[in-house]
Structure formats: C-alpha cells, structure tokens
Design a protein around this motif. Structure first.
Motif, short mmCIF file in Angstrom:
data_model
loop_
_atom_site.label_atom_id
_atom_site.label_comp_id
_atom_site.label_asym_id
_atom_site.label_seq_id
_atom_site.Cartn_x
_atom_site.Cartn_y
_atom_site.Cartn_z
N GLU A 2 0.82 -1.22 0.00
CA GLU A 2 0.00 0.00 0.00
C GLU A 2 0.85 1.26 0.00
O GLU A 2 0.45 2.28 -0.57
CB GLU A 2 -0.94 -0.01 1.21
CG GLU A 2 -2.05 1.00 1.11
CD GLU A 2 -3.12 0.79 2.15
OE1 GLU A 2 -3.21 1.61 3.08
OE2 GLU A 2 -3.86 -0.21 2.04
N SER A 3 2.02 1.22 0.61
CA SER A 3 2.87 2.42 0.64
C SER A 3 3.36 2.76 -0.77
O SER A 3 3.44 3.94 -1.14
CB SER A 3 4.06 2.22 1.59
OG SER A 3 4.90 1.18 1.13
N VAL A 35 -8.51 -2.18 -2.45
CA VAL A 35 -7.86 -0.88 -2.28
C VAL A 35 -8.59 0.24 -3.04
O VAL A 35 -8.08 1.35 -3.13
CB VAL A 35 -6.37 -0.92 -2.72
CG1 VAL A 35 -5.56 -1.76 -1.75
CG2 VAL A 35 -6.23 -1.45 -4.14
N LEU A 38 -9.13 3.54 -1.16
CA LEU A 38 -7.95 4.41 -1.16
C LEU A 38 -7.78 5.08 -2.52
O LEU A 38 -7.60 6.30 -2.60
CB LEU A 38 -6.70 3.59 -0.83
CG LEU A 38 -5.35 4.30 -1.00
CD1 LEU A 38 -5.23 5.47 -0.02
CD2 LEU A 38 -4.20 3.31 -0.82
#
Length: 208
Positions: A2-3, A35, A38
C-alpha cells in the motif's frame, strides 16, 4: 504494498492538480477492489474493456465509469449501459449499430493515429492490418454530431517523455480541428509517468 501504491497515487494527484486532466483506473490492468476506497480519493473513476469490468467499476469504485470494447455484442451493450457514463467504440460500424441505444451516454470513438509506442505487436495499433481504431478522418468528421470525444490509445510502457511530447504534438497537428469540436480526448494508458525521475511538471504542462 500500500505504501508503494500511495506513492504512485500522490503522483497521479499531482498531475491532475497541475494539468486539469482526469485519471481513470484501467481495470484490465488492476482490479483489486480491496484498495478501491484508497484509490478513489486520488482518481476520477474507472475504464473497462468488458461488461463485468464496467460493473465492477460502477459498483465497487464509483465515480465515472468508462466502457470500451473492440466489439460489443447486443447483449453486452444492453447490459453495460446501466453501468457506464461514457461508451467508447472501436469502429464506425459499432457506433452506427448502437447509437440509438446508447445516445443518452457520452459517446466516443477510438482513433488510430497511424503511429504508436509499443514493444508488443498485440498492443500496437499501428501494426499492419490493425483494426484498432478509426483512421479515416472524413468518417470521423461525418460522425462528429454523434460524439462527445475521441480516444487515442497508442502507448504501451512508454517512459520516454520526449517521445510522448512529440507524438502528442503530431496528434494536435493532424486532429486539432476535430478535437476543438469535442468535449474530451483520452490518451488511453501505457504512460509510465510514475517512474522514478520522470519529469512530472513538464508532463503536466504538456497535458494542459
């Protein structure tokens, strides 16, 4: 990771802020909807190449839902319209076949500019005997009243800004008068602008 995803999303956000361009997620390349909450903070919607991708984009991502297919079937078109905000056709014959059915949506045509940046024949619209997009400018002019925009999808893993800029200039020189008469143009995908060291400010300025 995710980073790493967030790093790329921040770059996308920067390009959107500097250029005014929109960015949509191609679900054929990445459809991991865990995701999406996000990603939709940094992007404008999704683009699909099949019925189920369009449904996934509409139901799990939200925002704008674009549909493109090299050849819709009657069943595809009937089922995809409730999900799609924008429908892009690959050929004049498909536009003519489904115009009455789809005319309440924003409609587009894929244009084949006759050149590409691709290392793979499958993704190269300029290859011999290609049927990826319309190359007849007179046909494009004739159907302008039915269209809100054009898609130029001719890049694949293009991380060379100078080549991108030169080819965009070529599109402007050849298709500029047509583009002035529509609401939007899409550059498809395949632009590797999240690569380390890519000149983001120059890229955004070129887009604007």
């Amino acid at each position: 990771d995710e980073s790493k995803l967030l790093r790329n999303l921040k770059i996308i956000e920067r390009v959107r802020e500097l250029s005014g361009a929109k960015s949509v997620l191609a679900l054929k390349c990445f459809s991991t909807w865990c995701v999406f909450d996000l990603m939709k903070q940094y992007m404008d919607g999704t683009t699909s190449s099949s019925l189920y991708e369009a449904r996934l984009g509409a139901e799990k991502f939200g925002k704008e839902t674009h549909a493109f297919c090299v050849g819709y079937s009657d069943d595809d078109m009937r089922e995809i319209l409730p999900y799609a905000d924008k429908v892009i056709f690959n050929s004049i014959s498909q536009l003519e076949r489904y115009y009455e059915q789809a005319k309440t949506k924003k409609l587009g045509l894929r244009v084949n500019p006759g050149f590409s940046y691709s290392h793979f024949d499958l993704a190269d619209p300029a290859r011999r005997y290609s049927r990826l997009g319309v190359s007849d400018q007179e046909a494009l002019k004739k159907h302008l009243p039915h269209l809100s925009g054009f898609m130029f999808h001719y890049n694949c893993e293009n991380d060379d800004f100078d080549t991108f800029a030169a080819q965009l200039d070529q599109i402007g020189a050849v298709y500029g008068e047509l583009l002035k008469q529509v609401e939007w143009m899409s550059l498809g995908g395949g632009l590797a602008f999240t690569k380390e060291g890519y000149p983001i400010e120059q890229f955004a300025q070129k887009l604007s």
